[in-house]
Motif scaffolding. Structure first.
Motif, PDB file in Angstrom:
ATOM      1  N   VAL A   1       0.884  -1.170   0.000  1.00 28.16           N
ATOM      2  CA  VAL A   1       0.000   0.000   0.000  1.00 28.16           C
ATOM      3  C   VAL A   1       0.920   1.218   0.000  1.00 28.16           C
ATOM      4  O   VAL A   1       1.766   1.390   0.880  1.00 28.16           O
ATOM      5  CB  VAL A   1      -0.938   0.015   1.224  1.00 28.16           C
ATOM      6  N   LYS A   2       0.785   2.016  -1.042  1.00 30.51           N
ATOM      7  CA  LYS A   2       1.674   3.168  -1.240  1.00 30.51           C
ATOM      8  C   LYS A   2       1.288   4.294  -0.275  1.00 30.51           C
ATOM      9  O   LYS A   2       0.218   4.241   0.362  1.00 30.51           O
ATOM     10  CB  LYS A   2       1.576   3.609  -2.701  1.00 30.51           C
ATOM     11  N   PRO A   3       2.137   5.339  -0.175  1.00 28.45           N
ATOM     12  CA  PRO A   3       1.862   6.388   0.822  1.00 28.45           C
ATOM     13  C   PRO A   3       0.472   7.024   0.709  1.00 28.45           C
ATOM     14  O   PRO A   3      -0.131   7.353   1.735  1.00 28.45           O
ATOM     15  CB  PRO A   3       2.960   7.417   0.549  1.00 28.45           C
TER      16      PRO A   3
ATOM     17  N   HIS B   1      13.885  -1.408  -6.524  1.00 33.08           N
ATOM     18  CA  HIS B   1      12.522  -1.875  -6.783  1.00 33.08           C
ATOM     19  C   HIS B   1      12.048  -1.444  -8.173  1.00 33.08           C
ATOM     20  O   HIS B   1      11.452  -2.229  -8.907  1.00 33.08           O
ATOM     21  CB  HIS B   1      11.599  -1.315  -5.694  1.00 33.08           C
ATOM     22  N   TYR B   2      12.316  -0.187  -8.511  1.00 34.91           N
ATOM     23  CA  TYR B   2      11.877   0.365  -9.806  1.00 34.91           C
ATOM     24  C   TYR B   2      13.062   0.489 -10.774  1.00 34.91           C
ATOM     25  O   TYR B   2      13.154   1.465 -11.508  1.00 34.91           O
ATOM     26  CB  TYR B   2      11.210   1.720  -9.588  1.00 34.91           C
ATOM     27  N   HIS B   3      13.952  -0.523 -10.771  1.00 38.17           N
ATOM     28  CA  HIS B   3      15.176  -0.445 -11.581  1.00 38.17           C
ATOM     29  C   HIS B   3      14.888  -0.257 -13.066  1.00 38.17           C
ATOM     30  O   HIS B   3      15.691   0.324 -13.801  1.00 38.17           O
ATOM     31  CB  HIS B   3      16.030  -1.701 -11.362  1.00 38.17           C
TER      32      HIS B   3
ATOM     33  N   ARG C   1       9.578  10.784  -5.286  1.00 39.93           N
ATOM     34  CA  ARG C   1       9.060  11.739  -4.299  1.00 39.93           C
ATOM     35  C   ARG C   1       7.753  11.211  -3.682  1.00 39.93           C
ATOM     36  O   ARG C   1       7.532  11.294  -2.472  1.00 39.93           O
ATOM     37  CB  ARG C   1       8.821  13.106  -4.973  1.00 39.93           C
ATOM     38  N   TYR C   2       6.903  10.670  -4.534  1.00 40.30           N
ATOM     39  CA  TYR C   2       5.626  10.093  -4.092  1.00 40.30           C
ATOM     40  C   TYR C   2       5.862   8.923  -3.145  1.00 40.30           C
ATOM     41  O   TYR C   2       5.314   8.873  -2.029  1.00 40.30           O
ATOM     42  CB  TYR C   2       4.877   9.665  -5.346  1.00 40.30           C
ATOM     43  N   MET C   3       6.729   8.019  -3.548  1.00 39.15           N
ATOM     44  CA  MET C   3       6.915   6.785  -2.773  1.00 39.15           C
ATOM     45  C   MET C   3       7.670   7.003  -1.465  1.00 39.15           C
ATOM     46  O   MET C   3       7.643   6.147  -0.586  1.00 39.15           O
ATOM     47  CB  MET C   3       7.637   5.737  -3.630  1.00 39.15           C
TER      48      MET C   3
ATOM     49  N   HIS D   1      -5.887   8.885 -10.733  1.00 34.97           N
ATOM     50  CA  HIS D   1      -4.748   9.278 -11.572  1.00 34.97           C
ATOM     51  C   HIS D   1      -3.551   8.347 -11.376  1.00 34.97           C
ATOM     52  O   HIS D   1      -3.295   7.886 -10.250  1.00 34.97           O
ATOM     53  CB  HIS D   1      -4.346  10.726 -11.247  1.00 34.97           C
ATOM     54  N   ILE D   2      -2.825   8.115 -12.466  1.00 38.95           N
ATOM     55  CA  ILE D   2      -1.692   7.169 -12.449  1.00 38.95           C
ATOM     56  C   ILE D   2      -0.605   7.553 -11.437  1.00 38.95           C
ATOM     57  O   ILE D   2       0.115   6.697 -10.930  1.00 38.95           O
ATOM     58  CB  ILE D   2      -1.109   7.023 -13.878  1.00 38.95           C
ATOM     59  N   SER D   3      -0.513   8.834 -11.127  1.00 45.04           N
ATOM     60  CA  SER D   3       0.526   9.296 -10.199  1.00 45.04           C
ATOM     61  C   SER D   3       0.185   8.989  -8.738  1.00 45.04           C
ATOM     62  O   SER D   3       1.024   9.151  -7.854  1.00 45.04           O
ATOM     63  CB  SER D   3       0.737  10.805 -10.358  1.00 45.04           C
ATOM     64  N   ARG D   4      -1.049   8.562  -8.488  1.00 54.81           N
ATOM     65  CA  ARG D   4      -1.482   8.233  -7.113  1.00 54.81           C
ATOM     66  C   ARG D   4      -2.383   7.004  -7.185  1.00 54.81           C
ATOM     67  O   ARG D   4      -3.592   7.076  -6.972  1.00 54.81           O
ATOM     68  CB  ARG D   4      -2.264   9.409  -6.488  1.00 54.81           C
ATOM     69  N   ASN D   5      -1.766   5.850  -7.477  1.00 46.46           N
ATOM     70  CA  ASN D   5      -2.592   4.662  -7.749  1.00 46.46           C
ATOM     71  C   ASN D   5      -2.600   3.636  -6.606  1.00 46.46           C
ATOM     72  O   ASN D   5      -2.870   2.458  -6.812  1.00 46.46           O
ATOM     73  CB  ASN D   5      -2.222   4.039  -9.098  1.00 46.46           C
ATOM     74  N   VAL D   6      -2.323   4.108  -5.395  1.00 51.95           N
ATOM     75  CA  VAL D   6      -2.675   3.440  -4.133  1.00 51.95           C
ATOM     76  C   VAL D   6      -1.872   2.193  -3.764  1.00 51.95           C
ATOM     77  O   VAL D   6      -1.576   1.972  -2.593  1.00 51.95           O
ATOM     78  CB  VAL D   6      -4.194   3.085  -4.094  1.00 51.95           C
TER      79      VAL D   6
ATOM     80  N   HIS E   1       0.933  -1.241  -4.957  1.00 53.26           N
ATOM     81  CA  HIS E   1       1.877  -1.944  -5.834  1.00 53.26           C
ATOM     82  C   HIS E   1       1.575  -3.432  -5.803  1.00 53.26           C
ATOM     83  O   HIS E   1       1.252  -3.981  -4.741  1.00 53.26           O
ATOM     84  CB  HIS E   1       3.321  -1.730  -5.371  1.00 53.26           C
ATOM     85  N   ALA E   2       1.722  -4.084  -6.953  1.00 57.19           N
ATOM     86  CA  ALA E   2       1.642  -5.553  -7.006  1.00 57.19           C
ATOM     87  C   ALA E   2       2.694  -6.046  -7.991  1.00 57.19           C
ATOM     88  O   ALA E   2       2.804  -5.507  -9.104  1.00 57.19           O
ATOM     89  CB  ALA E   2       0.252  -5.995  -7.462  1.00 57.19           C
ATOM     90  N   SER E   3       3.448  -7.058  -7.610  1.00 59.58           N
ATOM     91  CA  SER E   3       4.461  -7.631  -8.510  1.00 59.58           C
ATOM     92  C   SER E   3       3.798  -8.101  -9.797  1.00 59.58           C
ATOM     93  O   SER E   3       2.645  -8.552  -9.781  1.00 59.58           O
ATOM     94  CB  SER E   3       5.149  -8.825  -7.853  1.00 59.58           C
TER      95      SER E   3
END
Ligand code: GDP
Ligand code: MG
Length: 161
Positions: free
Chosen positions: A19-21, A59-61, A74-76, A119-124, A126-128
């Motif tokens: 669950v993202k910030p 993680h986001y390599h 910045r978001y994460m 919005h894609i910039s705040r999509n709540v 993460h899932a592998s």
């Protein structure tokens, strides 16, 4: 809850869900966890942490050349994240379906992103996105000792034993 005992291949597949910030700030952690529990998946790892730039760069390599990458970092790092490992048959693919499209505008209602974001910039969440990716991400986010091997008492109601 072992594949050797259930006879169903892939019962011990695992995925990283975080669950993202924005999801933590919006107090969506419980609702998101509930969806995975009620589906029948088994929680084997759980923690709250502030992700470091170093962790996120690994993680986001694959995304560090993207124009949105600085904003993504910045978001994460804007607040705590709740990281979880869920286990079960086909959990990687099923959880991607439960989470919905990366772009919430394309995410179907009934999915986490389709129900809780715009919005894609705040999509709540993460899932592998693959079994190999999940293994890599779980190792990044969790120590072995933080992952629990435990038997679910209602295993036979989730799988044919
Ligand atoms: P995911 O696996 O569905 O999370 O999607 P990706 O791995 O492609 O991207 C990782 C994360 O980067 C996404 O969940 C978004 O938070 C963010 N992201 C991806 N594409 C974009 C974009 O075009 N713009 C912005 N602002 N963020 C994006
Ligand atoms: Mg991804």
């Amino acid at each position: 809850c072992y594949s050797t005992t259930s006879g169903i291949p892939g019962v011990r597949e695992r995925t990283l869900i975080a669950v993202k910030p924005d999801g933590v700030q919006r107090r969506l952690v419980g609702q998101i966890m509930q969806r995975f529990e009620q589906r029948g998946f088994k929680l084997v790892g759980l923690k709250m942490l502030k992700a470091s730039d170093e962790l996120l760069s690994q993680h986001y390599h694959d995304l560090n050349k993207k124009p949105f990458y600085p904003n993504l970092l910045r978001y994460m790092t804007s607040g705590p994240v709740v990281a979880m490992v869920w286990e079960g048959h086909n959990v990687v693919r099923t959880s991607r379906m439960m989470v919905g499209d990366t772009n919430p505008a394309e995410a179907h209602p009934g999915t986490v992103r389709g129900d809780f974001s715009i919005h894609i910039s705040r999509n709540v969440v993460h899932a592998s996105d693959s079994v190999e990716g999940a293994q890599r991400e779980i190792q990044l986010w969790f120590n072995r000792k933080e992952l629990m091997d435990w038997d679910c008492c209602d295993h036979s109601n989730t799988y044919q034993v």
